[in-house]
Scaffold this motif. Structure first.
Motif, PDB file in Angstrom:
ATOM      1  N   LEU A 196       1.998  -0.775 -10.059  1.00  0.00           N
ATOM      2  CA  LEU A 196       3.449  -0.619 -10.160  1.00  0.00           C
ATOM      3  C   LEU A 196       3.923   0.626  -9.408  1.00  0.00           C
ATOM      4  CD1 LEU A 196       5.887  -1.991 -11.515  1.00  0.00           C
ATOM      5  CD2 LEU A 196       5.539  -0.467 -13.453  1.00  0.00           C
ATOM      6  N   MET A 197       3.169   1.701  -9.519  1.00  0.00           N
ATOM      7  CA  MET A 197       3.534   2.935  -8.822  1.00  0.00           C
ATOM      8  C   MET A 197       3.394   2.775  -7.303  1.00  0.00           C
ATOM      9  SD  MET A 197       2.106   5.923 -11.336  1.00  0.00           S
ATOM     10  CE  MET A 197       0.740   5.047 -12.069  1.00  0.00           C
ATOM     11  N   ILE A 198       2.371   2.067  -6.866  1.00  0.00           N
ATOM     12  CA  ILE A 198       2.205   1.836  -5.426  1.00  0.00           C
ATOM     13  C   ILE A 198       3.353   0.962  -4.918  1.00  0.00           C
ATOM     14  CG2 ILE A 198       0.732   0.815  -3.646  1.00  0.00           C
ATOM     15  CD1 ILE A 198      -1.685   1.604  -5.450  1.00  0.00           C
ATOM     16  N   GLU A 199       3.684  -0.080  -5.686  1.00  0.00           N
ATOM     17  CA  GLU A 199       4.829  -0.934  -5.337  1.00  0.00           C
ATOM     18  C   GLU A 199       6.117  -0.111  -5.246  1.00  0.00           C
ATOM     19  OE1 GLU A 199       5.180  -4.158  -4.661  1.00  0.00           O
ATOM     20  OE2 GLU A 199       3.166  -4.862  -5.118  1.00  0.00           O
ATOM     21  N   GLY A 200       6.314   0.756  -6.230  1.00  0.00           N
ATOM     22  CA  GLY A 200       7.494   1.609  -6.237  1.00  0.00           C
ATOM     23  C   GLY A 200       7.533   2.529  -5.025  1.00  0.00           C
ATOM     24  N   ILE A 250       0.669   9.093 -13.407  1.00  0.00           N
ATOM     25  CA  ILE A 250       0.711   9.368 -11.972  1.00  0.00           C
ATOM     26  C   ILE A 250      -0.431  10.303 -11.599  1.00  0.00           C
ATOM     27  CG2 ILE A 250       2.000  10.635 -10.205  1.00  0.00           C
ATOM     28  CD1 ILE A 250       4.394   9.101 -10.881  1.00  0.00           C
ATOM     29  N   TYR A 251      -0.586  11.370 -12.343  1.00  0.00           N
ATOM     30  CA  TYR A 251      -1.647  12.329 -12.041  1.00  0.00           C
ATOM     31  C   TYR A 251      -3.033  11.752 -12.328  1.00  0.00           C
ATOM     32  CZ  TYR A 251       2.204  15.503 -11.452  1.00  0.00           C
ATOM     33  OH  TYR A 251       3.369  16.086 -11.009  1.00  0.00           O
ATOM     34  N   LEU A 284      -0.836   8.678  -2.982  1.00  0.00           N
ATOM     35  CA  LEU A 284       0.036   7.561  -3.336  1.00  0.00           C
ATOM     36  C   LEU A 284       0.707   6.982  -2.092  1.00  0.00           C
ATOM     37  CD1 LEU A 284       1.549   5.689  -5.268  1.00  0.00           C
ATOM     38  CD2 LEU A 284       3.124   7.580  -5.737  1.00  0.00           C
ATOM     39  N   VAL A 285       1.225   7.841  -1.224  1.00  0.00           N
ATOM     40  CA  VAL A 285       1.892   7.373  -0.009  1.00  0.00           C
ATOM     41  C   VAL A 285       0.895   6.631   0.890  1.00  0.00           C
ATOM     42  CG1 VAL A 285       3.064   8.109   2.110  1.00  0.00           C
ATOM     43  CG2 VAL A 285       3.731   9.080  -0.093  1.00  0.00           C
ATOM     44  N   LYS A 286      -0.308   7.159   0.992  1.00  0.00           N
ATOM     45  CA  LYS A 286      -1.336   6.505   1.814  1.00  0.00           C
ATOM     46  C   LYS A 286      -1.626   5.099   1.300  1.00  0.00           C
ATOM     47  CE  LYS A 286      -5.827   7.346   3.883  1.00  0.00           C
ATOM     48  NZ  LYS A 286      -6.981   8.233   4.012  1.00  0.00           N
ATOM     49  N   GLU A 287      -1.732   4.959  -0.005  1.00  0.00           N
ATOM     50  CA  GLU A 287      -1.995   3.638  -0.576  1.00  0.00           C
ATOM     51  C   GLU A 287      -0.789   2.710  -0.425  1.00  0.00           C
ATOM     52  OE1 GLU A 287      -4.281   3.309  -4.148  1.00  0.00           O
ATOM     53  OE2 GLU A 287      -5.163   5.303  -3.841  1.00  0.00           O
TER      54      GLU A 287
END
Length: 192
Positions: free
Chosen positions: A8-12, A41-42, A52-55
């Protein structure tokens, strides 16, 4: 089935990158957009925001490749038309609010790791599109050149269309790209 918090965080992050860029894709904004608790997140991204941005860039890249895989066996003209339509659909479904998450990283990031990741994704798209255009009837050199022209043109057309909140520029660019593909695919046929 609901997405796990990490997914969900990667999608976001993909969405925030495409809408507002790297600087807006902060952990705080991702938590707001996804409802993820700060601790998760951490936990999932111990290397921080760059991880996170890389993924997210990797996911955006894989999605485009997955779409391109659906075009295998199609003539070059159809491959180009469908790839271009993918970008138009992005603009349409987001009401001109969404652009390319990968491009956002190249424009805003000063991280060499993130820029390398973005470059790798663009290269994957180019290689895959080249192979499809080649299999669709273009010789390899023309396929490679046109794959890069299509990607760069679509990226630019998306950015301009977002600013203008209009399909005018995008549609003109798309039309010219398709004329170019047709002239290379059928060199003895006149194009209108």
């Amino acid at each position: 089935m609901t997405l796990k918090s990490r997914e969900l965080m990667i999608e976001g992050a993909v969405k925030l990158l495409g809408q507002r860029g790297v600087h807006a894709a902060s952990f705080t904004e991702i938590m707001k957009a996804t409802g993820a608790p700060r601790g998760s997140i951490y936990h999932h991204f111990p290397e921080g925001k760059d991880q996170l941005v890389k993924e997210a860039v990797e996911l955006a890249g894989k999605r485009a490749i997955s779409f391109l895989n659906t075009l295998e066996g199609q003539p070059a003209e159809i491959v180009a038309e469908k790839f271009i339509s993918l970008w138009r659909m992005l603009l349409s479904h987001s009401n001109f609010e969404m652009g390319c998450s990968v491009l956002a990283v190249t424009v805003e990031s000063d991280s060499s790791d993130l820029l390398e990741q973005a470059a790798a994704v663009f290269q994957q798209w180019s290689d895959h599109l080249t192979a499809l255009l080649n299999a669709g009837g273009l010789d390899l050199a023309k396929a490679k050149g046109l794959a890069n022209v299509i990607i760069a043109s679509c990226e630019g057309a998306v950015a301009i269309s977002r600013a203008q909140k209009s399909f005018d520029t995008f549609d003109m660019v798309a039309e010219q790209l398709l004329i170019m593909i047709k002239s290379v695919s059928n060199p003895h046929q006149e194009t209108k």
